[in-house]
Design an enzyme around this catalytic site. Sequence first.
Site, mmCIF file in Angstrom:
data_model
loop_
_atom_site.group_PDB
_atom_site.id
_atom_site.type_symbol
_atom_site.label_atom_id
_atom_site.label_comp_id
_atom_site.label_asym_id
_atom_site.label_seq_id
_atom_site.Cartn_x
_atom_site.Cartn_y
_atom_site.Cartn_z
ATOM 1 N N HIS A 141 0.099 5.183 6.052
ATOM 2 C CA HIS A 141 -0.265 5.552 4.681
ATOM 3 C C HIS A 141 -0.213 7.064 4.483
ATOM 4 C CE1 HIS A 141 -2.228 1.551 5.329
ATOM 5 N NE2 HIS A 141 -1.479 1.340 4.264
ATOM 6 N N GLU A 151 -6.751 8.913 11.199
ATOM 7 C CA GLU A 151 -5.431 8.991 11.829
ATOM 8 C C GLU A 151 -4.634 7.757 11.418
ATOM 9 O OE1 GLU A 151 -5.829 11.454 15.947
ATOM 10 O OE2 GLU A 151 -6.626 9.401 15.994
ATOM 11 N N SER A 208 0.802 -1.225 0.000
ATOM 12 C CA SER A 208 0.000 0.000 0.000
ATOM 13 C C SER A 208 0.832 1.271 0.000
ATOM 14 C CB SER A 208 -0.927 0.011 1.226
ATOM 15 O OG SER A 208 -0.160 -0.099 2.424
#
Length: 442
Positions: free
Chosen positions: A380, A376, A198
Amino acid sequence: MKYIVVSVAVVLLSVAVNAQTYKFDFGNGRVKKGYTAVTPDSKFANEKGYGFTAESEVTAVDRGGKTVNDDYITSTKPFYFSVNLPDGNYDVKIIFGDKKGTSATTVRAECRRLMLENIRTAKGKIVTETFTVNVRDSLIRDAKGNIVKAVKLKPREYEYLHWDNFLTIEFNDSLPKVCAIEITPNKTAATIFLAGNSTVVDQSREPWAAWGQMIPRFLAPGSVAVANYAESGEALNSFLSARRLEKILSLMKPGDYLFIEFGHNDMKQKGPGIGPFTSYKKLLKQYIAEVKKKGGIPVLVTSMHRRNFDKDGKIINTLLEYPEAVRQTAKEENVAVVDLNAMSKVLYEAWGPTNSIKAFVHYPANTFPGQTTKLEDNTHFSTYGAYELAKCIVQSIREQHLPLEKFIKTDVPVYDPAKPLAFEQFYWPLSSFMTSTKPDGN
């Protein structure tokens, strides 16, 4: 499994399906010979093979004249144009501007992949910009073109714009004005394939982003294209079992690259023989060997840190020995390594605990439509953070004088992660697609 692939359109009006160049004249004015007219009513249909997507709200302006520069399509919102194309790299030439006004256009491709950044034209000026983009579907073909397998996609990936056989172009910014598009297959460009998680993937929705979708902006068109195969939640073994590497290898030609960045999810795996200097290194070496068999060039990338500071404002390592395992593997296999782990430590500490929040997905509730709770996330990245990390990748290529150095755009300055761009100077017009759902992985 369900294959994400759409049959090739039977007719493309004045552009034959097998033509080498697809030419589109945007607007309601006179259509230049050899071009296909694209008006506000040109909604995408599979039988046509091109058009604006359903959410696009566009208008046409005709300034009068006989060239493609005399009219254009514009909108007050991001709009999307798709063309049916098979796997491959393509040079995309776009003509921007207004004979009687100014314009400002940012162009992204597929899932928010940044290609052209804030292209501005002065009043009455027309400019032509080009980028090189990779298009793919999920099917794996043998040397004769027969479909033999498919990538095992996750359910959410069926909504992505980068697993179909369409090139989807997003036009965005404060005053986008598009006069014409030409799309030409590029059979000679080197491909930089990306394998990762990711922190690398083309994140499909705001406000999430990763460095893999930013890096095309820094590379010169014509000679190189980025093919981002990363996916959220992946580790070396799951990327392999989903046939993602197999798909890459089926397309790789001698001289292509594979950048490999895993670790965030691998470190959470447990069991006999699982660890940074055992299973992880073994799989890294397997990737390297497979790429070399194809005549490709593997490049390892150490995982960037998570946003985790101690009381003195120094980064705490949460990735155990996984970055060191990458460094050791690169040395043992005599391949290049981009030490993003080391560079991100410098970058995050330059921001500090407070300013670094802007580089990650931290937003109060109701910042984005449908986002009822605060976000939060210390793993990422926001678009700003992803952009700065992409600069780190480019700078490492430069500092090591890797062959890829020659593909960096001449207008890209030297980057010092100890002196990042201030958040207030970063510009990113939002895309239409948003979500408050956190990507897989941590």
